[in-house]
Scaffold this motif. Structure first.
Motif, PDB file in Angstrom:
ATOM      1  N   THR A  12      44.956  36.142  34.064  1.00  0.00           N
ATOM      2  CA  THR A  12      44.548  37.555  34.078  1.00  0.00           C
ATOM      3  C   THR A  12      44.208  38.026  32.666  1.00  0.00           C
ATOM      4  OG1 THR A  12      45.962  37.934  36.007  1.00  0.00           O
ATOM      5  CG2 THR A  12      45.238  39.875  34.785  1.00  0.00           C
ATOM      6  N   THR A  13      45.200  38.106  31.794  1.00  0.00           N
ATOM      7  CA  THR A  13      44.915  38.423  30.383  1.00  0.00           C
ATOM      8  C   THR A  13      44.700  37.161  29.577  1.00  0.00           C
ATOM      9  OG1 THR A  13      47.240  38.357  29.666  1.00  0.00           O
ATOM     10  CG2 THR A  13      46.406  40.461  30.490  1.00  0.00           C
ATOM     11  N   SER A  14      45.204  36.045  30.066  1.00  0.00           N
ATOM     12  CA  SER A  14      45.243  34.806  29.287  1.00  0.00           C
ATOM     13  C   SER A  14      44.889  33.614  30.167  1.00  0.00           C
ATOM     14  CB  SER A  14      46.642  34.608  28.697  1.00  0.00           C
ATOM     15  OG  SER A  14      47.053  35.769  27.996  1.00  0.00           O
ATOM     16  N   SER A  15      44.383  32.557  29.547  1.00  0.00           N
ATOM     17  CA  SER A  15      43.927  31.408  30.317  1.00  0.00           C
ATOM     18  C   SER A  15      45.098  30.611  30.872  1.00  0.00           C
ATOM     19  CB  SER A  15      43.051  30.492  29.457  1.00  0.00           C
ATOM     20  OG  SER A  15      43.822  29.846  28.464  1.00  0.00           O
ATOM     21  N   ILE A  16      44.897  30.094  32.070  1.00  0.00           N
ATOM     22  CA  ILE A  16      45.898  29.231  32.685  1.00  0.00           C
ATOM     23  C   ILE A  16      46.073  27.968  31.846  1.00  0.00           C
ATOM     24  CG2 ILE A  16      46.377  27.805  34.712  1.00  0.00           C
ATOM     25  CD1 ILE A  16      44.947  29.933  36.392  1.00  0.00           C
ATOM     26  N   ASP A 185      45.609  37.387  39.310  1.00  0.00           N
ATOM     27  CA  ASP A 185      44.679  36.400  39.854  1.00  0.00           C
ATOM     28  C   ASP A 185      45.221  35.772  41.138  1.00  0.00           C
ATOM     29  OD1 ASP A 185      46.726  35.054  38.422  1.00  0.00           O
ATOM     30  OD2 ASP A 185      45.483  33.246  38.330  1.00  0.00           O
ATOM     31  N   VAL A 186      46.360  36.267  41.626  1.00  0.00           N
ATOM     32  CA  VAL A 186      47.005  35.684  42.809  1.00  0.00           C
ATOM     33  C   VAL A 186      47.025  36.714  43.939  1.00  0.00           C
ATOM     34  CG1 VAL A 186      49.112  34.655  43.730  1.00  0.00           C
ATOM     35  CG2 VAL A 186      48.443  34.205  41.352  1.00  0.00           C
ATOM     36  N   GLU A 187      46.330  36.401  45.023  1.00  0.00           N
ATOM     37  CA  GLU A 187      46.212  37.365  46.117  1.00  0.00           C
ATOM     38  C   GLU A 187      47.560  37.715  46.734  1.00  0.00           C
ATOM     39  OE1 GLU A 187      43.287  38.208  48.534  1.00  0.00           O
ATOM     40  OE2 GLU A 187      41.680  36.950  47.748  1.00  0.00           O
ATOM     41  N   ALA A 188      48.469  36.742  46.827  1.00  0.00           N
ATOM     42  CA  ALA A 188      49.768  37.019  47.431  1.00  0.00           C
ATOM     43  C   ALA A 188      50.550  38.047  46.623  1.00  0.00           C
ATOM     44  CB  ALA A 188      50.575  35.727  47.566  1.00  0.00           C
ATOM     45  N   GLU A 189      50.404  38.024  45.304  1.00  0.00           N
ATOM     46  CA  GLU A 189      51.061  39.024  44.465  1.00  0.00           C
ATOM     47  C   GLU A 189      50.433  40.396  44.689  1.00  0.00           C
ATOM     48  OE1 GLU A 189      51.979  35.801  40.895  1.00  0.00           O
ATOM     49  OE2 GLU A 189      50.754  37.579  40.468  1.00  0.00           O
ATOM     50  N   VAL A 204      39.150  37.146  38.728  1.00  0.00           N
ATOM     51  CA  VAL A 204      38.608  35.812  39.001  1.00  0.00           C
ATOM     52  C   VAL A 204      37.944  35.340  37.715  1.00  0.00           C
ATOM     53  CG1 VAL A 204      37.132  34.430  40.502  1.00  0.00           C
ATOM     54  CG2 VAL A 204      38.219  36.486  41.389  1.00  0.00           C
ATOM     55  N   ARG A 205      38.716  34.686  36.882  1.00  0.00           N
ATOM     56  CA  ARG A 205      38.243  34.329  35.551  1.00  0.00           C
ATOM     57  C   ARG A 205      37.266  33.163  35.531  1.00  0.00           C
ATOM     58  NH1 ARG A 205      38.546  37.823  31.300  1.00  0.00           N
ATOM     59  NH2 ARG A 205      40.496  38.980  31.323  1.00  0.00           N
ATOM     60  N   ASP A 206      37.250  32.323  36.578  1.00  0.00           N
ATOM     61  CA  ASP A 206      36.334  31.177  36.569  1.00  0.00           C
ATOM     62  C   ASP A 206      34.969  31.508  37.138  1.00  0.00           C
ATOM     63  OD1 ASP A 206      36.801  31.397  39.268  1.00  0.00           O
ATOM     64  OD2 ASP A 206      37.917  29.530  39.448  1.00  0.00           O
ATOM     65  N   GLY A 207      34.787  32.758  37.547  1.00  0.00           N
ATOM     66  CA  GLY A 207      33.478  33.185  38.034  1.00  0.00           C
ATOM     67  C   GLY A 207      33.211  32.878  39.495  1.00  0.00           C
ATOM     68  N   ASN A 208      34.115  32.151  40.148  1.00  0.00           N
ATOM     69  CA  ASN A 208      33.935  31.811  41.559  1.00  0.00           C
ATOM     70  C   ASN A 208      34.584  32.881  42.433  1.00  0.00           C
ATOM     71  OD1 ASN A 208      32.607  29.350  40.993  1.00  0.00           O
ATOM     72  ND2 ASN A 208      34.577  28.371  40.600  1.00  0.00           N
ATOM     73  N   PRO A 216      39.668  44.825  45.460  1.00  0.00           N
ATOM     74  CA  PRO A 216      38.521  44.812  44.549  1.00  0.00           C
ATOM     75  C   PRO A 216      38.609  43.596  43.633  1.00  0.00           C
ATOM     76  CG  PRO A 216      39.526  46.990  44.638  1.00  0.00           C
ATOM     77  CD  PRO A 216      40.457  46.067  45.362  1.00  0.00           C
ATOM     78  N   VAL A 217      37.459  43.020  43.289  1.00  0.00           N
ATOM     79  CA  VAL A 217      37.417  41.792  42.499  1.00  0.00           C
ATOM     80  C   VAL A 217      36.721  42.066  41.172  1.00  0.00           C
ATOM     81  CG1 VAL A 217      36.572  39.410  42.411  1.00  0.00           C
ATOM     82  CG2 VAL A 217      37.390  40.368  44.577  1.00  0.00           C
ATOM     83  N   ALA A 218      37.257  41.495  40.082  1.00  0.00           N
ATOM     84  CA  ALA A 218      36.654  41.632  38.759  1.00  0.00           C
ATOM     85  C   ALA A 218      36.706  40.291  38.034  1.00  0.00           C
ATOM     86  CB  ALA A 218      37.394  42.688  37.935  1.00  0.00           C
ATOM     87  N   GLU A 219      35.654  40.003  37.272  1.00  0.00           N
ATOM     88  CA  GLU A 219      35.616  38.759  36.502  1.00  0.00           C
ATOM     89  C   GLU A 219      36.206  38.938  35.115  1.00  0.00           C
ATOM     90  OE1 GLU A 219      31.777  36.983  36.482  1.00  0.00           O
ATOM     91  OE2 GLU A 219      31.713  36.707  38.652  1.00  0.00           O
ATOM     92  N   ASP A 220      36.280  40.177  34.643  1.00  0.00           N
ATOM     93  CA  ASP A 220      36.879  40.434  33.333  1.00  0.00           C
ATOM     94  C   ASP A 220      37.338  41.893  33.289  1.00  0.00           C
ATOM     95  OD1 ASP A 220      34.645  42.074  32.749  1.00  0.00           O
ATOM     96  OD2 ASP A 220      33.569  40.411  31.834  1.00  0.00           O
TER      97      ASP A 220
END
Length: 231
Positions: A12-16, A185-189, A204-208, A216-220
């Motif tokens: 979300t704020t940081s890369s996995i 980034d986790v729908e269950a949460e 959705v940080r990977d763009g998919n 609602p969905v956001a890439e950044d």
């Protein structure tokens, strides 16, 4: 009107990848020595080892056995509060010694400051310990971001996929659910947060982007901000 932003970290704020390719390996490589060196001299370490022994059933005096448990939990990515606390202590050492810097997406760092300056209250809710949360933002590649946050929550309030955890957060903040937006980034949460009335956004940080989502969905964070402005 949204007055509070509650954000996840990983994905979300940081890369996995930062968590799994930098932080976890560092903890795995250094945990045994850290525990051996500190289990008698550090009350903070000793208290966490008490909890590891209680959960695992390994005798408290069996330090090597407790180390084996901790290393197994790291491999499993287990959300055990005592493990997260010990990892946070270890990572503090790594950050302070310059072994790594906390990864925070540039857009996240930018909008965290913008939202703070706009008067929004910002909080973190992550499975990582509060100490670990403060470290990733305090020693980030973008500098010290901790002044933008009003508080932090970890698994001591409950599991992130359980509605009760979000209700506990609402109770502690003393705000109405509809004034809080939770980012993850986790729908269950997000489902758990939405079930108590919080507004939600799926990152959705990977763009998919998913073909369908109830959130609602956001890439950044710039797209999150657009959703905020539209409310």
């Amino acid at each position: 009107m949204i007055r509070v932003i509650l954000t996840d970290i990983e994905g979300t704020t940081s890369s996995i990848s930062f968590v799994h390719e930098v932080l976890f390996p560092y903890a795995a490589e250094n945990m045994a020595e850290f525990v051996r060196d500190g289990h008698q001299s550090s009350l903070e370490i000793s208290e966490q080892l008490d909890a590891v022994a209680e959960v695992s059933g390994v005798e408290r005096k069996d330090i090597e056995g407790l180390i084996d448990v901790l290393l197994e939990w790291i491999r499993e990515d287990r959300k055990e509060t005592s493990l997260k606390a010990l990892q946070g202590m270890l990572w503090q050492k790594g950050y302070q010694e310059g072994a790594f810097r906390g990864h925070v997406y540039a857009d996240a760092a930018d909008y965290l400051q913008r939202w703070h300056d706009r008067g929004l209250r910002l909080f973190v809710y992550s499975s990582g310990s509060v100490k670990a949360q403060k470290l990733i933002f305090g020693f980030s590649e973008s500098g010290d971001l901790t002044p933008f946050f009003s508080g932090y929550f970890d698994t001591r309030v409950g599991a992130k996929r359980e509605p009760a955890a979000y209700q506990t957060i609402l109770n502690e903040l003393g705000v109405e659910a509809g004034t809080v937006m939770f980012l993850s980034d986790v729908e269950a949460e997000l489902e758990a947060a939405a079930s108590v009335g919080m507004k939600t956004v799926l990152l959705v940080r990977d763009g998919n982007k998913p073909s369908a989502s109830s959130h609602p969905v956001a890439e950044d964070f710039s797209e999150v901000d657009a959703l905020l402005q539209a409310r």
